[in-house]
Design a protein around this motif. Structure first.
Motif, PDB file in Angstrom:
ATOM      1  N   CYS A  15      32.729  38.795  36.018  1.00 30.86           N
ATOM      2  CA  CYS A  15      33.538  39.373  37.088  1.00 30.86           C
ATOM      3  C   CYS A  15      33.144  40.842  37.220  1.00 30.86           C
ATOM      4  O   CYS A  15      33.084  41.568  36.219  1.00 30.86           O
ATOM      5  CB  CYS A  15      35.019  39.240  36.727  1.00 30.86           C
ATOM      6  N   LEU A  47      32.147  35.694  46.434  1.00 36.33           N
ATOM      7  CA  LEU A  47      32.968  34.648  45.824  1.00 36.33           C
ATOM      8  C   LEU A  47      32.245  34.029  44.634  1.00 36.33           C
ATOM      9  O   LEU A  47      32.840  33.747  43.602  1.00 36.33           O
ATOM     10  CB  LEU A  47      33.306  33.570  46.855  1.00 36.33           C
ATOM     11  N   GLU A  63      35.644  40.877  41.784  1.00 35.56           N
ATOM     12  CA  GLU A  63      37.031  40.870  41.345  1.00 35.56           C
ATOM     13  C   GLU A  63      37.932  40.635  42.565  1.00 35.56           C
ATOM     14  O   GLU A  63      37.654  41.131  43.656  1.00 35.56           O
ATOM     15  CB  GLU A  63      37.344  42.225  40.719  1.00 35.56           C
ATOM     16  N   PHE A  64      38.987  39.871  42.356  1.00 34.34           N
ATOM     17  CA  PHE A  64      39.981  39.615  43.395  1.00 34.34           C
ATOM     18  C   PHE A  64      41.348  40.025  42.853  1.00 34.34           C
ATOM     19  O   PHE A  64      42.111  39.188  42.372  1.00 34.34           O
ATOM     20  CB  PHE A  64      39.964  38.138  43.820  1.00 34.34           C
ATOM     21  N   GLU A  66      44.039  40.692  44.123  1.00 32.64           N
ATOM     22  CA  GLU A  66      45.220  40.097  44.753  1.00 32.64           C
ATOM     23  C   GLU A  66      45.629  38.772  44.103  1.00 32.64           C
ATOM     24  O   GLU A  66      46.720  38.269  44.348  1.00 32.64           O
ATOM     25  CB  GLU A  66      44.998  39.904  46.261  1.00 32.64           C
ATOM     26  N   THR A  67      44.752  38.213  43.274  1.00 33.49           N
ATOM     27  CA  THR A  67      45.130  37.009  42.538  1.00 33.49           C
ATOM     28  C   THR A  67      45.714  37.434  41.204  1.00 33.49           C
ATOM     29  O   THR A  67      45.163  38.287  40.509  1.00 33.49           O
ATOM     30  CB  THR A  67      43.931  36.076  42.304  1.00 33.49           C
ATOM     31  N   THR A  68      46.840  36.866  40.868  1.00 32.14           N
ATOM     32  CA  THR A  68      47.519  37.254  39.628  1.00 32.14           C
ATOM     33  C   THR A  68      47.927  36.002  38.873  1.00 32.14           C
ATOM     34  O   THR A  68      47.853  34.896  39.390  1.00 32.14           O
ATOM     35  CB  THR A  68      48.778  38.094  39.928  1.00 32.14           C
ATOM     36  N   GLY A  69      48.358  36.209  37.671  1.00 29.83           N
ATOM     37  CA  GLY A  69      48.862  35.104  36.870  1.00 29.83           C
ATOM     38  C   GLY A  69      47.933  34.772  35.719  1.00 29.83           C
ATOM     39  O   GLY A  69      46.882  35.389  35.545  1.00 29.83           O
ATOM     40  N   SER A  72      43.835  34.942  35.427  1.00 23.79           N
ATOM     41  CA  SER A  72      43.219  35.878  36.371  1.00 23.79           C
ATOM     42  C   SER A  72      42.186  36.711  35.630  1.00 23.79           C
ATOM     43  O   SER A  72      42.447  37.218  34.542  1.00 23.79           O
ATOM     44  CB  SER A  72      44.268  36.796  36.991  1.00 23.79           C
ATOM     45  N   ARG A  74      39.539  39.921  35.425  1.00 24.50           N
ATOM     46  CA  ARG A  74      39.325  41.280  35.917  1.00 24.50           C
ATOM     47  C   ARG A  74      37.946  41.774  35.481  1.00 24.50           C
ATOM     48  O   ARG A  74      37.446  41.404  34.420  1.00 24.50           O
ATOM     49  CB  ARG A  74      40.386  42.234  35.375  1.00 24.50           C
TER      50      ARG A  74
END
Length: 141
Positions: A15, A47, A63-64, A66-69, A72, A74
């Protein structure tokens, strides 16, 4: 998966913050061949990319945030540093020095200068501009 025999048993998935720049760096620093890229829907980020280098493959994506949880991922530059090093086994001690020099010329920073080790190998590490650590190892001649 239709092409499962083509994939190595283990593929690091890196990432990064700056996918296009990372691919350019990996080409210059490691002679990487970009096999495939898939742009993100925003038209800016990466992507997915498949990259061949040093006889193996790595996957690369932007890296995205806005995606969490759970799960995810980083980039090391956002996560406070790398959590793994990518080890590259080369054939000769001279190749270790050459790989490190080429990476530094492309913008990497030496984090462990190449040296002859107690395990009878030439070993050194660089950190790429995207926060990933690459370790180079070869048996002593």
């Amino acid at each position: 998966m239709a092409d499962r025999d083509r994939h190595p048993k283990v593929e690091p998935h890196l990432c990064v913050a700056g996918g296009a720049e990372a691919l350019a760096f990996y080409r210059k620093a490691f002679g990487a061949k970009v096999v495939m890229t898939v742009p993100a829907q925003d038209g800016v980020r990466l992507l997915h990319a498949t990259v061949q280098l040093f006889g193996g493959e790595v996957l690369v994506h932007d890296e995205f945030p806005e995606t969490t949880g759970p799960g995810s991922v980083r980039a090391p530059t956002s996560a406070g540093g790398p959590s793994v090093a990518i080890n590259v086994n080369l054939a000769s001690a001279a190749e270790v020095d050459a790989a490190i020099d080429r990476a530094v010329d492309a913008g990497a920073v030496v984090v462990m200068p190449a040296d002859n080790t107690f395990w009878n190998a030439r070993y050194g590490r660089v950190q790429d501009p995207f926060g990933h650590v690459w370790a180079f190892n070869a048996p002593l001649d």
